[in-house]
Design a protein around this motif. Structure first.
Motif, short mmCIF file in Angstrom:
data_model
loop_
_atom_site.label_atom_id
_atom_site.label_comp_id
_atom_site.label_asym_id
_atom_site.label_seq_id
_atom_site.Cartn_x
_atom_site.Cartn_y
_atom_site.Cartn_z
N VAL A 61 0.86 -1.18 0.00
CA VAL A 61 0.00 0.00 0.00
C VAL A 61 0.89 1.23 0.00
CG1 VAL A 61 -1.87 1.24 1.13
CG2 VAL A 61 -1.74 -1.25 1.33
N GLY A 62 0.64 2.13 -0.95
CA GLY A 62 1.47 3.33 -1.04
C GLY A 62 0.66 4.59 -1.20
N SER A 63 1.03 5.60 -0.46
CA SER A 63 0.37 6.90 -0.58
C SER A 63 1.22 7.96 0.09
CB SER A 63 -1.02 6.87 0.08
OG SER A 63 -1.65 8.14 -0.02
N ASP A 64 1.05 9.18 -0.36
CA ASP A 64 1.72 10.30 0.30
C ASP A 64 0.94 10.73 1.54
OD1 ASP A 64 3.61 10.20 -1.70
OD2 ASP A 64 2.54 11.64 -2.96
N ALA A 65 -0.28 10.17 1.71
CA ALA A 65 -1.10 10.42 2.90
C ALA A 65 -1.06 9.16 3.76
CB ALA A 65 -2.52 10.78 2.51
N GLN A 66 -0.30 9.19 4.84
CA GLN A 66 -0.08 7.99 5.65
C GLN A 66 -1.38 7.43 6.21
OE1 GLN A 66 2.74 6.47 5.95
NE2 GLN A 66 2.37 4.98 7.60
N ASP A 67 -2.28 8.30 6.67
CA ASP A 67 -3.52 7.80 7.27
C ASP A 67 -4.38 7.07 6.25
OD1 ASP A 67 -3.98 10.20 5.89
OD2 ASP A 67 -5.74 10.69 7.10
N ALA A 68 -4.36 7.56 4.99
CA ALA A 68 -5.13 6.89 3.94
C ALA A 68 -4.55 5.53 3.64
CB ALA A 68 -5.16 7.75 2.68
N ALA A 69 -3.22 5.43 3.60
CA ALA A 69 -2.58 4.14 3.36
C ALA A 69 -2.91 3.16 4.46
CB ALA A 69 -1.07 4.33 3.25
N GLU A 70 -2.91 3.62 5.70
CA GLU A 70 -3.22 2.74 6.82
C GLU A 70 -4.66 2.27 6.78
OE1 GLU A 70 -2.10 5.04 10.19
OE2 GLU A 70 0.06 4.66 9.95
N ARG A 71 -5.58 3.12 6.32
CA ARG A 71 -6.98 2.71 6.21
C ARG A 71 -7.15 1.61 5.17
NH1 ARG A 71 -10.90 7.40 4.95
NH2 ARG A 71 -9.03 8.71 4.75
N VAL A 72 -6.45 1.73 4.06
CA VAL A 72 -6.53 0.69 3.03
C VAL A 72 -5.89 -0.60 3.53
CG1 VAL A 72 -5.80 0.03 0.70
CG2 VAL A 72 -6.65 2.35 1.14
N ALA A 73 -4.74 -0.50 4.17
CA ALA A 73 -4.07 -1.68 4.70
C ALA A 73 -4.97 -2.41 5.70
CB ALA A 73 -2.74 -1.30 5.34
N ALA A 74 -5.75 -1.67 6.47
CA ALA A 74 -6.63 -2.26 7.48
C ALA A 74 -7.71 -3.14 6.86
CB ALA A 74 -7.27 -1.16 8.33
N LEU A 75 -8.04 -2.91 5.60
CA LEU A 75 -9.06 -3.74 4.94
C LEU A 75 -8.61 -5.20 4.87
CD1 LEU A 75 -9.94 -1.44 1.88
CD2 LEU A 75 -11.19 -1.65 4.05
N TYR A 76 -7.31 -5.42 4.86
CA TYR A 76 -6.75 -6.76 4.73
C TYR A 76 -6.29 -7.34 6.06
CZ TYR A 76 -6.31 -5.14 -0.14
OH TYR A 76 -6.55 -4.64 -1.39
N ALA A 77 -6.62 -6.69 7.15
CA ALA A 77 -6.06 -7.05 8.46
C ALA A 77 -6.30 -8.52 8.80
CB ALA A 77 -6.64 -6.14 9.54
N ARG A 78 -7.47 -9.03 8.45
CA ARG A 78 -7.81 -10.42 8.81
C ARG A 78 -6.91 -11.44 8.11
NH1 ARG A 78 -13.98 -11.73 8.01
NH2 ARG A 78 -13.07 -13.82 8.28
N LEU A 79 -6.25 -11.04 7.05
CA LEU A 79 -5.44 -11.98 6.28
C LEU A 79 -4.09 -12.26 6.92
CD1 LEU A 79 -6.18 -10.66 2.67
CD2 LEU A 79 -7.39 -12.42 3.98
N GLY A 80 -3.64 -11.37 7.79
CA GLY A 80 -2.40 -11.60 8.51
C GLY A 80 -1.16 -11.61 7.64
N ALA A 81 -1.19 -10.94 6.50
CA ALA A 81 -0.06 -10.96 5.58
C ALA A 81 0.93 -9.84 5.92
CB ALA A 81 -0.55 -10.77 4.14
#
Length: 429
Positions: free
Chosen positions: A168-188
């Motif tokens: 996940v890449g973005s110049d807005a850290q909070d936005a990147a973290e929100r997208v990364a959280a969508l996959y949290a259950r996968l444990g990757a």
């Protein structure tokens, strides 16, 4: 994990898999496509692409009310917290990626996106696209994030739900973290970076895999000239953890919807910034050579001329387990054979019709009937199980060119056939 309201624009391989898998993770997903007929079929749970597990996920998502389908992006994005762009970025005439579809959706939806929404490019796009899309949006309250996909056709659902990594890449850290959280259950493992680096990851990965395939095809040719066996060679090097076993299978060349366009696009990008990238160009050139080498093998097998030769083809898709014909090396080889005057009959378990100088039949044995040579181009498991004694009886010429080293040479030899593989000694009857 918080369930998010997600819009997915594009219902192709990547878009439909993304939508169905995110719905299976508990999110509420609305998937949009411009094809009315496709949307109507998907609303009925009818998946028009060959992808294991995907029909079940679509059916489950619809039944649970977490997955829906609409016509047009405008109808999907109105209340979305995250919008995934899963749109085609085909190779243009100059080799660069064509972003027309992506830019069109941005123009169509920019006024409709809710404040605080995150736009995510899932499509493979050139480095700098996130920055360009942010400029096109002109919305300081909407962030753009790059989240490249690493899905293999034929195992897309498994790849999505069991990823090697999430980038996940973005110049807005909070936005990147929100997208990364969508996959949290996968444990990757998750790589959080800037947008340009995330975009580069996808090209760097695909071009490395293409390079690995071209390398093993060149090694296979060398094995043929030196009397070595490429199967033993790749086994020997594949146990080296620095190398690995994947993408070490020689064949008629690589193809599909990703590697050809991504290698061309990265070569174009490198040229645009004045970087000479001979290793990448050699990867592309070696792939073209491999297809020509396959044609030369068939030509030699029928006596030196393909004019009027009847050639049977087993396999037409770019790899087994998919119905995708895009940039298939099998079709490239078929086209070259036809250009030299060969009469072609082909069979593929997932294909019924192909445009061009090729007759497609439903029965693999019909491919062999009166053929001067049989060429296996795609590694479908069904082909190993054929009655090769019957095939031998049907063939006019008793030769099989196995471009995937997929068949058992001893079985063919006992059936009265001569087997020619790639990078391995031939086995005569």
């Amino acid at each position: 994990m918080f369930a998010r309201r997600i819009a997915v624009v594009g219902a192709g391989y990547v878009g439909l898999t993304t939508a169905a898998c995110l719905a299976s993770l508990g999110h509420r997903v609305c998937c949009a496509d411009v094809e009315v007929a496709k949307v109507e079929r998907l609303r009925r749970g009818e998946v028009g692409i060959l992808e294991p597990e995907l029909p079940d996920l679509v059916t489950e998502g619809l039944a649970a009310g977490r997955l829906s389908f609409v016509v047009g992006a405008r109808r999907a994005v109105g209340d979305a917290e995250v919008v995934f762009l899963c749109l085609p970025t085909p190779m243009g005439e100059d080799g660069s990626a064509d972003l027309a579809a992506v830019e069109s959706v941005i123009a169509e939806t920019r006024e409709l996106l809710p404040t605080g929404c995150v736009v995510v490019t899932k499509s493979t796009v050139p480095v700098g696209t996130a920055h360009r899309l942010a400029e096109l949006l002109g919305r300081h309250d909407v962030a753009v994030v790059s989240n490249p996909e690493f899905l293999r056709e034929g195992s897309a659902v498994t790849d999505f739900l069991n990823p090697d990594r999430v980038v996940v890449g973005s110049d807005a850290q909070d936005a990147a973290e929100r997208v990364a959280a969508l996959y949290a259950r996968l444990g990757a493992p998750t790589v959080l970076t800037d947008a340009a680096s995330a975009e580069m990851v996808k090209y760097a990965a695909n071009c490395f895999l293409a390079m690995k395939l071209s390398y093993v095809n060149a090694v296979a040719e060398l094995c043929e000239r030196l009397g070595a066996n490429v199967t033993d060679v790749t086994e020997g090097i594949g146990y080296d953890r620095r190398i690995g076993q994947a993408f070490l299978q020689p064949g008629p060349g690589w193809g599909g919807s990703c590697l050809p366009k991504d290698t061309a696009a990265l070569a174009r990008v490198a040229a645009a910034v004045g970087l000479d990238f001979p290793l990448l160009q050699a990867t592309i050139d070696t792939n073209h050579h491999q297809r020509s080498r396959t044609v030369a093998k068939v030509r030699m097998a029928v006596g030196g001329s393909l004019a009027g030769a009847r050639i049977g083809l087993l396999g037409l898709t770019f790899k087994a387990g998919t119905d995708d014909l895009r940039d298939s090396p099998a079709l490239a080889v078929a086209g070259a054979l036809a250009a030299e005057g060969a009469e072609l009959t082909g069979h593929d378990p997932a294909v019924r019709v192909v445009s061009g100088p090729l007759t497609v039949v439903d029965d693999p044995y019909a491919v062999a009937k009166d053929a001067d040579a049989l060429v296996l181009l795609t590694e479908w498991p069904e082909f190993r199980a054929l009655d090769w004694t019957m095939v031998a009886e049907l063939l006019n010429g008793k030769v099989v060119i196995d471009t995937r080293n997929h068949l058992d040479p001893d079985v063919l030899s006992r059936a009265g056939l001569t087997w020619h593989g790639v990078g391995r000694p031939s086995v005569a009857c």
